[in-house]
Enzyme design. Structure first.
Site, PDB file in Angstrom:
ATOM      1  N   LEU A 133       0.950  -1.197  -0.062  1.00 57.83           N
ATOM      2  CA  LEU A 133      -0.129   0.012   0.013  1.00 57.83           C
ATOM      3  C   LEU A 133       0.902   1.284  -0.062  1.00 57.83           C
ATOM      4  CD1 LEU A 133      -2.988  -0.969   2.688  1.00 57.83           C
ATOM      5  CD2 LEU A 133      -3.060  -0.994   0.185  1.00 57.83           C
ATOM      6  N   ASP A 134       0.508   2.405  -0.577  1.00 60.58           N
ATOM      7  CA  ASP A 134       1.141   3.635  -0.521  1.00 60.58           C
ATOM      8  C   ASP A 134       1.252   3.959   0.981  1.00 60.58           C
ATOM      9  OD1 ASP A 134       1.373   3.506  -3.306  1.00 60.58           O
ATOM     10  OD2 ASP A 134      -0.511   4.839  -3.474  1.00 60.58           O
ATOM     11  N   MET A 135       2.151   5.140   1.290  1.00 58.01           N
ATOM     12  CA  MET A 135       2.465   5.576   2.352  1.00 58.01           C
ATOM     13  C   MET A 135       1.285   5.922   3.116  1.00 58.01           C
ATOM     14  SD  MET A 135       4.994   8.519   3.448  1.00 58.01           S
ATOM     15  CE  MET A 135       4.791   9.255   5.038  1.00 58.01           C
ATOM     16  N   THR A 137      -2.010   5.397   2.081  1.00 60.89           N
ATOM     17  CA  THR A 137      -3.169   4.494   2.178  1.00 60.89           C
ATOM     18  C   THR A 137      -3.242   3.668   3.252  1.00 60.89           C
ATOM     19  OG1 THR A 137      -3.216   4.719  -0.370  1.00 60.89           O
ATOM     20  CG2 THR A 137      -4.684   2.960   0.646  1.00 60.89           C
ATOM     21  N   ARG A 233      -6.523   6.010  -7.794  1.00 55.41           N
ATOM     22  CA  ARG A 233      -6.379   7.543  -7.637  1.00 55.41           C
ATOM     23  C   ARG A 233      -6.185   8.175  -9.133  1.00 55.41           C
ATOM     24  NH1 ARG A 233      -0.981   8.014  -4.162  1.00 55.41           N
ATOM     25  NH2 ARG A 233      -1.451  10.263  -4.423  1.00 55.41           N
TER      26      ARG A 233
END
Length: 300
Positions: A133-135, A137, A233
């Site tokens: 996961l992105d930082m 998210t 996104r």
């Protein structure tokens, strides 16, 4: 379930152990080579070699735990563990946490915390990320605790039984309120992390359904059919519904007073267990900052 895999060979026709491990058990060549080299494959209680001919009734054991090290500094931290067994662990990652150390983030990552957790339990595990996961998210992230489970889960990720679901709060209302976004995603150059919709990109498919509508936004449930970087996104921004708090793809909006990161949360995860094949269904609720955002939109 223990640290070994147990199989009984019940076919009438004999087969080489190497072929059985590869073609029937679907073990990777790398796993087989390492296990053979370290005497971690046994037949009927004795160390076996790959040229051994299996006969009906033979018991095969593959010991999957081995001595391993990882160049990551263990750090004590609170982890929200949703599910754990001998093969896997699922964490509800908080927003603002990097998953794995980078040049910029050497400490404070999920991997730092997991390594401390494994060592505190006396488990000889390294951090093998199955999903990322992105930082900024939040939500469910799956980690394998041994080489076998990582291999098995990686193989299943592109299959229909592996499902990742997200909740998001986006600007404006979506029309229609249920559908599929099928737009190819392309990375423009090596010097940027931003992605764009472009015919040269990879096929990218996101299914969505609006759960609630507000005067200036929507709460959306999303399911990924493909797993491209920033997929949700990019897709939502492309159709005019960028995420609240997304400064990369929603730069036209100033949401700093509403939420400090993109309003995206991985809330559901379904996958076949690497050892049993049984489907594991997991879910976690929305974090506090997204709940607060929703309340602000309802009251605006």
């Amino acid at each position: 379930m223990g640290s070994e895999l147990n199989f009984s060979f019940e076919k009438d026709e004999s087969i080489l152990l190497n072929k059985y491990l590869k073609d029937v058990l679907k073990l990777s060549s790398r796993l087989i080579r390492g296990a053979i080299r370290e005497d971690r494959i046994m037949v009927n209680g004795k160390v076996a070699r790959l040229r051994y001919e299996l006969k009906k009734g033979d018991l095969i054991q593959v010991f999957i735990q081995k001595e391993e090290e990882q160049n990551i500094e263990p750090e004590k931290m609170d982890l929200d563990i949703i599910y754990e067994d001998v093969d896997i662990i699922v964490i509800n990652k908080s927003p603002g946490m990097v998953v794995h150390p980078t040049k910029r983030f050497q400490s404070g990552t999920l991997a730092n915390g997991l390594l401390y957790y494994f060592k505190s339990k006396g488990e000889n595990c390294i951090v093998r990320l199955v999903s990322r996961l992105d930082m900024d998210t939040s939500g469910l992230i799956l980690i394998a605790k041994n080489q076998y489970s990582h291999m098995a889960l990686a193989r299943e990720m592109s299959g229909e039984s592996f499902k990742k679901g997200y909740m998001a709060v986006a600007h404006n209302k979506l029309s229609p309120n249920e559908g599929t976004m099928d737009y190819p995603i392309y990375r423009v150059g090596e010097g940027t992390i931003k992605r764009v919709i472009d015919p040269r990109g990879q096929e990218s498919i996101t299914h969505y359904k609006v759960i609630e509508e507000y005067e200036k936004g929507s709460l959306i449930q999303l399911r990924l059919e493909t797993g491209r970087t920033h997929q949700i996104r990019v897709h939502l921004s492309h159709i005019g519904n960028p995420l609240y708090g997304d400064i990369l793809y929603g730069e036209a909006y100033d949401d700093s007073s509403l939420i400090s990161r993109q309003a995206l949360h991985a809330n559901t995860l379904s996958f076949p267990h690497p050892r049993t094949g049984k489907i594991i269904n997991l879910e976690c609720g929305l974090p506090k900052d997204i709940k607060n955002l929703i309340e602000k939109l309802k009251n605006s």
